[in-house]
Every structure is written in structure tokens, then in C-alpha cells.
Design a protein around this motif. Structure first.
Motif, PDB file in Angstrom:
ATOM      1  N   LEU A 289       0.851  -1.187   0.000  1.00  0.00           N
ATOM      2  CA  LEU A 289       0.000   0.000   0.000  1.00  0.00           C
ATOM      3  C   LEU A 289       0.888   1.239   0.000  1.00  0.00           C
ATOM      4  O   LEU A 289       1.705   1.426   0.901  1.00  0.00           O
ATOM      5  N   SER A 290       0.731   2.089  -1.025  1.00  0.00           N
ATOM      6  CA  SER A 290       1.530   3.310  -1.096  1.00  0.00           C
ATOM      7  C   SER A 290       1.130   4.256   0.024  1.00  0.00           C
ATOM      8  O   SER A 290      -0.007   4.227   0.524  1.00  0.00           O
ATOM      9  N   LEU A 291       2.057   5.119   0.420  1.00  0.00           N
ATOM     10  CA  LEU A 291       1.731   6.107   1.442  1.00  0.00           C
ATOM     11  C   LEU A 291       0.610   7.022   0.967  1.00  0.00           C
ATOM     12  O   LEU A 291      -0.236   7.443   1.754  1.00  0.00           O
ATOM     13  N   GLU A 292       0.584   7.339  -0.322  1.00  0.00           N
ATOM     14  CA  GLU A 292      -0.501   8.163  -0.867  1.00  0.00           C
ATOM     15  C   GLU A 292      -1.861   7.523  -0.617  1.00  0.00           C
ATOM     16  O   GLU A 292      -2.839   8.215  -0.283  1.00  0.00           O
ATOM     17  N   ASP A 293      -1.943   6.213  -0.812  1.00  0.00           N
ATOM     18  CA  ASP A 293      -3.203   5.519  -0.559  1.00  0.00           C
ATOM     19  C   ASP A 293      -3.460   5.380   0.938  1.00  0.00           C
ATOM     20  O   ASP A 293      -4.604   5.494   1.399  1.00  0.00           O
ATOM     21  N   LEU A 294      -2.415   5.123   1.694  1.00  0.00           N
ATOM     22  CA  LEU A 294      -2.570   4.931   3.133  1.00  0.00           C
ATOM     23  C   LEU A 294      -3.181   6.146   3.812  1.00  0.00           C
ATOM     24  O   LEU A 294      -4.061   6.025   4.669  1.00  0.00           O
ATOM     25  N   VAL A 295      -2.737   7.343   3.438  1.00  0.00           N
ATOM     26  CA  VAL A 295      -3.188   8.551   4.144  1.00  0.00           C
ATOM     27  C   VAL A 295      -4.627   8.930   3.793  1.00  0.00           C
ATOM     28  O   VAL A 295      -5.176   9.867   4.381  1.00  0.00           O
ATOM     29  N   THR A 296      -5.261   8.198   2.865  1.00  0.00           N
ATOM     30  CA  THR A 296      -6.685   8.425   2.646  1.00  0.00           C
ATOM     31  C   THR A 296      -7.496   7.951   3.845  1.00  0.00           C
ATOM     32  O   THR A 296      -8.665   8.338   3.990  1.00  0.00           O
ATOM     33  N   ASN A 297      -6.894   7.115   4.677  1.00  0.00           N
ATOM     34  CA  ASN A 297      -7.488   6.728   5.958  1.00  0.00           C
ATOM     35  C   ASN A 297      -6.826   7.598   7.031  1.00  0.00           C
ATOM     36  O   ASN A 297      -5.657   7.405   7.371  1.00  0.00           O
ATOM     37  N   LYS A 298      -7.558   8.569   7.558  1.00  0.00           N
ATOM     38  CA  LYS A 298      -6.971   9.566   8.454  1.00  0.00           C
ATOM     39  C   LYS A 298      -6.400   8.946   9.720  1.00  0.00           C
ATOM     40  O   LYS A 298      -5.336   9.361  10.206  1.00  0.00           O
ATOM     41  N   ALA A 299      -7.089   7.954  10.275  1.00  0.00           N
ATOM     42  CA  ALA A 299      -6.600   7.312  11.490  1.00  0.00           C
ATOM     43  C   ALA A 299      -5.289   6.586  11.229  1.00  0.00           C
ATOM     44  O   ALA A 299      -4.362   6.625  12.057  1.00  0.00           O
ATOM     45  N   TRP A 300      -5.180   5.903  10.092  1.00  0.00           N
ATOM     46  CA  TRP A 300      -3.934   5.229   9.744  1.00  0.00           C
ATOM     47  C   TRP A 300      -2.798   6.233   9.556  1.00  0.00           C
ATOM     48  O   TRP A 300      -1.665   5.972   9.965  1.00  0.00           O
ATOM     49  N   ALA A 301      -3.094   7.364   8.917  1.00  0.00           N
ATOM     50  CA  ALA A 301      -2.051   8.364   8.672  1.00  0.00           C
ATOM     51  C   ALA A 301      -1.451   8.861   9.978  1.00  0.00           C
ATOM     52  O   ALA A 301      -0.225   8.982  10.119  1.00  0.00           O
ATOM     53  N   VAL A 302      -2.300   9.145  10.960  1.00  0.00           N
ATOM     54  CA  VAL A 302      -1.829   9.618  12.269  1.00  0.00           C
ATOM     55  C   VAL A 302      -1.019   8.534  12.973  1.00  0.00           C
ATOM     56  O   VAL A 302       0.081   8.781  13.478  1.00  0.00           O
ATOM     57  N   ARG A 303      -1.554   7.326  13.010  1.00  0.00           N
ATOM     58  CA  ARG A 303      -0.865   6.220  13.684  1.00  0.00           C
ATOM     59  C   ARG A 303       0.475   5.910  13.011  1.00  0.00           C
ATOM     60  O   ARG A 303       1.493   5.685  13.674  1.00  0.00           O
ATOM     61  N   MET A 304       0.488   5.918  11.684  1.00  0.00           N
ATOM     62  CA  MET A 304       1.716   5.637  10.942  1.00  0.00           C
ATOM     63  C   MET A 304       2.781   6.689  11.249  1.00  0.00           C
ATOM     64  O   MET A 304       3.958   6.368  11.436  1.00  0.00           O
ATOM     65  N   HIS A 305       2.388   7.962  11.320  1.00  0.00           N
ATOM     66  CA  HIS A 305       3.350   9.017  11.636  1.00  0.00           C
ATOM     67  C   HIS A 305       3.971   8.789  13.001  1.00  0.00           C
ATOM     68  O   HIS A 305       5.204   8.898  13.174  1.00  0.00           O
ATOM     69  N   ARG A 306       3.165   8.453  13.962  1.00  0.00           N
ATOM     70  CA  ARG A 306       3.666   8.302  15.329  1.00  0.00           C
ATOM     71  C   ARG A 306       4.534   7.063  15.503  1.00  0.00           C
ATOM     72  O   ARG A 306       5.519   7.097  16.242  1.00  0.00           O
ATOM     73  N   THR A 307       4.199   5.982  14.820  1.00  0.00           N
ATOM     74  CA  THR A 307       5.049   4.799  14.907  1.00  0.00           C
ATOM     75  C   THR A 307       6.387   5.025  14.206  1.00  0.00           C
ATOM     76  O   THR A 307       7.439   4.609  14.699  1.00  0.00           O
ATOM     77  N   MET A 308       6.353   5.687  13.057  1.00  0.00           N
ATOM     78  CA  MET A 308       7.601   5.944  12.342  1.00  0.00           C
ATOM     79  C   MET A 308       8.480   6.933  13.107  1.00  0.00           C
ATOM     80  O   MET A 308       9.707   6.793  13.155  1.00  0.00           O
TER      81      MET A 308
END
Length: 339
Positions: A289-308
Motif C-alpha cells: 500500500l503506497s503512502l498516498e493511498d494509506l493517508v486516505t485513511n486519516k486514522a492510519w495516517a496519524v498512527r503511521m506518523h507516530r510509529t515511524m
């Protein structure tokens, strides 16, 4: 989502691979918390997430089925040793074939049919236009040996572990889409040996606990775990053998293309005990899943930022993220309201 395979797309060269909105929605997002630390994270492999979930069935078949089967054929044509079976694993391979055929026929009857009359079997795969009669247990009656035959019809990689001498040994497998490892190199290694490069897990006893858990895995009670990394481009085959083809791509990431070119790569690993051989199978089903597609899910985008942002340095290096990790964090930061 019911199976509706798309036309064949490419995981190499022009990278025509794309995810539909439905595929994005069912993607197995791997981060349950805002921080990630390496763990065994094993759960029972039972239906989860409802109809259409990636965990609905024992084997997940999705819109990328035809594309992944085409990619597998390309890899095996160039490198036949991506499928290796030691002689003593023949029974385990037949058991794996049986387990997969039964599951596919039960869960996707519109695409797969298995008819059995004693040892006389008929297998139909309508997606790949396969219709074969064979005798179960007799490799001479199949077009290919059992692991090679069924492995070309199921998404994901496969390894079979023989249990002996107080350990598990990787003695058979078909691996055409690994995340920077090699079946040819790891074949015959013990569970501890092939996990040797993983940072921190030995000091914390994770590998020892995982091995003991799997050696006690009962028949009929498969388990699963998620593993993840980041990869450049929608490339399935990031094996050690082909590093010269993809290693340099890590240097191609810029702040302008990071969302398009970086993919979250998730493996759903299912481990299952075979009843007659006592072998443990592990299927490694890869999702991209590309990051562009991932960030269409707002909750995933926030969680992904914090884990990274909080990822330990040792894991950044081990997973090969060093060159672009900072750009990934910066890209994701714009979607985190707390940043």
C-alpha cells in the motif's frame, strides 16, 4: 469483498500495480498502537473483521491474484531454485496441497473445485484455467511436484518447517516475493539461525519463546502474526538474489515523490501444524500500500506518523529504511494534527 481479480498488473519495470478503494479498505494495517516494538504478536488464525476482510478465510484471495501468479511465473522461470524441497518433506508437501485445496474449494467455490474419490482427485482452478486429475500422494500424476504445483496457485510465499532435535528447520518452500532474504540461503537452517539478523529479539528472549510456542502448536489450531517493512515501488520480489535490481532504488526517494514511491509492505504470516508429517507450514502473504493511498485513511495516517517517528534506530537500520526514514516521517507529519 468477494473475489474479483483485476487484469494482470506489473510489480516490476513500469509498476502498473494499483489498489482499488476496496483493497485499501481491507488492507491489514499492522500498527495497533502509536509506538512499535518488535514482538511475537501471535493470535489465533480465525475469521476477523467481517465479510470481505483479509482475515475472513484461511487463505486470502484478492483482486491481485492474477498479477501475483504472473509475477511468480516470471521469478520461477528465471530462478527455479526459489522452490526447494528436501526429500524427507514429501509428505508435508502433500499435506499442504491438501490443506490449501480443501480451503480454497470451500471458501471460493465459484473459482476452485475439488472432487475426491479415495486417492483419485480432480482439481479445477477456473481463474488459471487448470483442470487436472491426479492420484493423491503420487507426484508422477501431477504436472509438477505437489509444493511446486499448489504454490503457483496461491498468493504469498510458503515455507515448511520440519520439527526435530528440539528445533524447527526450514526444509522446503516456495519464496518468490521475500522482503530481503533468500530461501536458497536459509534452507536447512534452524528457526534460531534464520532469525539471527533480527535486532533485539535474542536479548529479550523473543525468539526462544516463539520457537517453544510453535513447537507446541496443536493440529487444527493455526495462528497468525503480522510483519511489516517499507519498500520502494510496488516491487514484490525484493530477494537477496535480486538486490542489484532494487537496492539502488532506495536512493531515488525525494520529499516530492516519497508518498508515491514508498509502500507499506505487510506480511500476514500463518503457521499451521500438519497432522501426519508433524511439519509446521508458514504462509507469508504480502500486501502493498503506497503512502498516498494509506493517508486516505486519516486514522492510519496519524498512527503511521507516530510509529515511524518513534521507531528505534536499530529497527530503522535492520529494515533498510535509513536513506528515506526522515522523509517518510516528514511526509506523514502533515496528516497528524498533534504535530
Amino acid at each position: 469483498m468477494r473475489v474479483a481479480p483485476k487484469e494482470i498488473q506489473s510489480f516490476r519495470d513500469d509498476f502498473t500495480y494499483t489498489n482499488s478503494a476496496a483493497a485499501i479498505e481491507r488492507f491489514p494495517f499492522p500498527f495497533p498502537e502509536d509506538e512499535y516494538r518488535y514482538s511475537v504478536n501471535i493470535e489465533a488464525h480465525q475469521p476477523k473483521g467481517g465479510e470481505g476482510s483479509a482475515f475472513e478465510h484461511y487463505i486470502d484471495i484478492d483482486e491481485h491474484y492474477l498479477s501475483e501468479m504472473a509475477e511468480r511465473e516470471l521469478v520461477l522461470k528465471d530462478m527455479p531454485n526459489r522452490c526447494l524441497v528436501m526429500e524427507h518433506m514429501d509428505l508435508a508437501c502433500w499435506e499442504m496441497l491438501e490443506r490449501y485445496m480443501v480451503s480454497l474449494a470451500e471458501d471460493y467455490p465459484e473459482h476452485f473445485t475439488l472432487t475426491r474419490d479415495g486417492d483419485s482427485w480432480r482439481w479445477e482452478n477456473k481463474l488459471l484455467h487448470i483442470d487436472d486429475h491426479f492420484t493423491f500422494g503420487d507426484s508422477a500424476t501431477l504436472p509438477r511436484p505437489p509444493l511446486d504445483y499448489i504454490g503457483r496457485q496461491v498468493q504469498g510465499d510458503f515455507a515448511l518447517m520440519d520439527q526435530r532435535e528440539g528445533n524447527l528447520f526450514m526444509d522446503a518452500g516456495m519464496v518468490t516475493c521475500p522482503a530481503d532474504w533468500s530461501l536458497a540461503f536459509d534452507a536447512g537452517m534452524s528457526f534460531d539461525e534464520w532469525h539471527g539478523p533480527v535486532p533485539m529479539v535474542h536479548n529479550e528472549g523473543i525468539i526462544d519463546r516463539a520457537r517453544k510456542y510453535l513447537m507446541a502448536l496443536p493440529v487444527g489450531q493455526p495462528v497468525r502474526r503480522l510483519n511489516w517493512t517499507l519498500t520502494v515501488n510496488a516491487r514484490m520480489d525484493t530477494s537477496s538474489e535480486t538486490y542489484n535490481e532494487w537496492g539502488h532504488e532506495r536512493a531515488s526517494i525525494t520529499p516530492e515523490n516519497v508518498g508515491e514511491k514508498i509502500y507499506l509492505r505487510v506480511e500476514v504470516q500463518v503457521l499451521d501444524r500438519m497432522p501426519r508429517s508433524n511439519a509446521v507450514t508458514i504462509s507469508i502473504r504480502t500486501y502493498l500500500l503506497s503512502l498516498e493511498d494509506l493517508v486516505t485513511n486519516k486514522a492510519w495516517a496519524v498512527r503511521m506518523h507516530r510509529t515511524m517517528k518513534t521507531l528505534p534506530e536499530a529497527l530503522i537500520h535492520y529494515k533498510g529504511l535509513t536513506r528515506f526514514h526522515g522523509m517518510v516521517v516528514d511526509y506523514l507529519a502533515q496528516f497528524d494534527p498533534a504535530n
